[in-house]
Design an enzyme around this catalytic site. Structure first.
Site, mmCIF file in Angstrom:
data_model
loop_
_atom_site.group_PDB
_atom_site.id
_atom_site.type_symbol
_atom_site.label_atom_id
_atom_site.label_comp_id
_atom_site.label_asym_id
_atom_site.label_seq_id
_atom_site.Cartn_x
_atom_site.Cartn_y
_atom_site.Cartn_z
ATOM 1 N N ASN A 42 30.516 40.341 28.220
ATOM 2 C CA ASN A 42 30.674 41.462 29.144
ATOM 3 C C ASN A 42 29.385 42.274 29.206
ATOM 4 O O ASN A 42 28.676 42.433 28.205
ATOM 5 C CB ASN A 42 31.890 42.329 28.796
ATOM 6 N N CYS A 53 33.081 41.356 33.356
ATOM 7 C CA CYS A 53 33.723 40.822 32.155
ATOM 8 C C CYS A 53 33.035 39.536 31.693
ATOM 9 O O CYS A 53 32.362 38.849 32.478
ATOM 10 C CB CYS A 53 35.187 40.497 32.444
ATOM 11 N N GLU A 55 34.410 36.683 31.022
ATOM 12 C CA GLU A 55 34.935 35.484 31.690
ATOM 13 C C GLU A 55 34.262 35.261 33.043
ATOM 14 O O GLU A 55 33.921 34.134 33.406
ATOM 15 C CB GLU A 55 36.452 35.620 31.918
ATOM 16 N N CYS A 86 41.620 39.928 31.993
ATOM 17 C CA CYS A 86 42.087 41.010 32.870
ATOM 18 C C CYS A 86 42.549 40.431 34.207
ATOM 19 O O CYS A 86 42.293 39.262 34.530
ATOM 20 C CB CYS A 86 40.992 42.053 33.074
ATOM 21 N N CYS A 89 39.816 38.896 36.476
ATOM 22 C CA CYS A 89 39.325 37.598 35.995
ATOM 23 C C CYS A 89 40.352 36.493 36.254
ATOM 24 O O CYS A 89 39.999 35.361 36.567
ATOM 25 C CB CYS A 89 38.976 37.668 34.514
HETATM 26 N N1 THU Z 1 36.577 42.895 29.235
HETATM 27 C C1 THU Z 1 36.195 41.592 29.328
HETATM 28 O O1 THU Z 1 35.011 41.254 29.167
HETATM 29 N N2 THU Z 1 37.152 40.662 29.595
HETATM 30 C C2 THU Z 1 38.478 40.947 29.785
HETATM 31 O O2 THU Z 1 39.244 40.092 30.161
HETATM 32 C C3 THU Z 1 38.969 42.301 29.518
HETATM 33 C C4 THU Z 1 37.934 43.359 29.447
HETATM 34 C C5 THU Z 1 35.545 43.900 28.930
HETATM 35 C C6 THU Z 1 35.229 44.831 30.058
HETATM 36 C C7 THU Z 1 34.675 46.020 29.306
HETATM 37 O O3 THU Z 1 33.290 45.822 29.085
HETATM 38 C C8 THU Z 1 35.395 46.002 27.979
HETATM 39 O O4 THU Z 1 35.965 44.723 27.863
HETATM 40 C C9 THU Z 1 36.471 47.053 27.835
HETATM 41 O O5 THU Z 1 37.334 47.029 28.904
#
Ligand code: THU
Length: 126
Positions: A42, A53, A55, A86, A89
């Site tokens: 991320n 994110c 993913e 999320c 994604c």
């Molecule tokens: N985040 C991800 O990288 N992937 C996910 O599926 C959920 C959230 C990151 C986004 C942000 O930088 C941190 O997690 C907190 O939300």
């Protein structure tokens, strides 16, 4: 490659996470049909909504390198519950393979595997 190996690549990718705001690093490792693996982390931004994110970082790297046949995805995150992808994604990945197998880990170190179609039934396509 085993799930453990794919998760290890995701954890390694998480070391590059840029997370000055949430302090919550996430790593992803996306395996394509030919065995090629693209990793991602991320990357946050002061304009919070511009954050990407782990993913989607991995998916965009894959597609931009000519790989669209996604097979398996490992997600590493030190959350109490499993670090599930999320909503944004889920939809983003659905575009390329609704049957994508997704492995999610958590701080305790164990993991679960689910199909993207379980995470996102009736995703959008036209
Ligand atoms: N985040 C991800 O990288 N992937 C996910 O599926 C959920 C959230 C990151 C986004 C942000 O930088 C941190 O997690 C907190 O939300």
């Amino acid at each position: 490659m085993t799930w453990e190996e794919l998760l290890a690549l995701a954890a390694k990718a998480g070391e590059n996470a840029y997370v000055p705001y949430s302090k919550f690093p996430v790593g992803a490792a996306l395996e394509c049909a030919d065995g090629t693996v693209f990793t991602g982390c991320n990357v946050e931004n002061a304009a919070y909504g511009s954050t990407i994110c782990a993913e989607r970082t991995a998916a965009v790297k894959a597609v931009s390198q000519g790989h669209r046949d996604f097979r398996r995805l490992a997600i590493w995150g030190l959350s109490q519950d499993y670090c599930y992808p999320c909503g944004a994604c889920r939809q983003f990945l659905y575009e390329f393979n609704p049957q994508l197998e997704i492995c999610c880990t958590r701080a305790a170190g164990d993991w679960v595997v689910r199909s993207l179609s379980e995470f996102l039934p009736y995703g959008f396509r036209f």
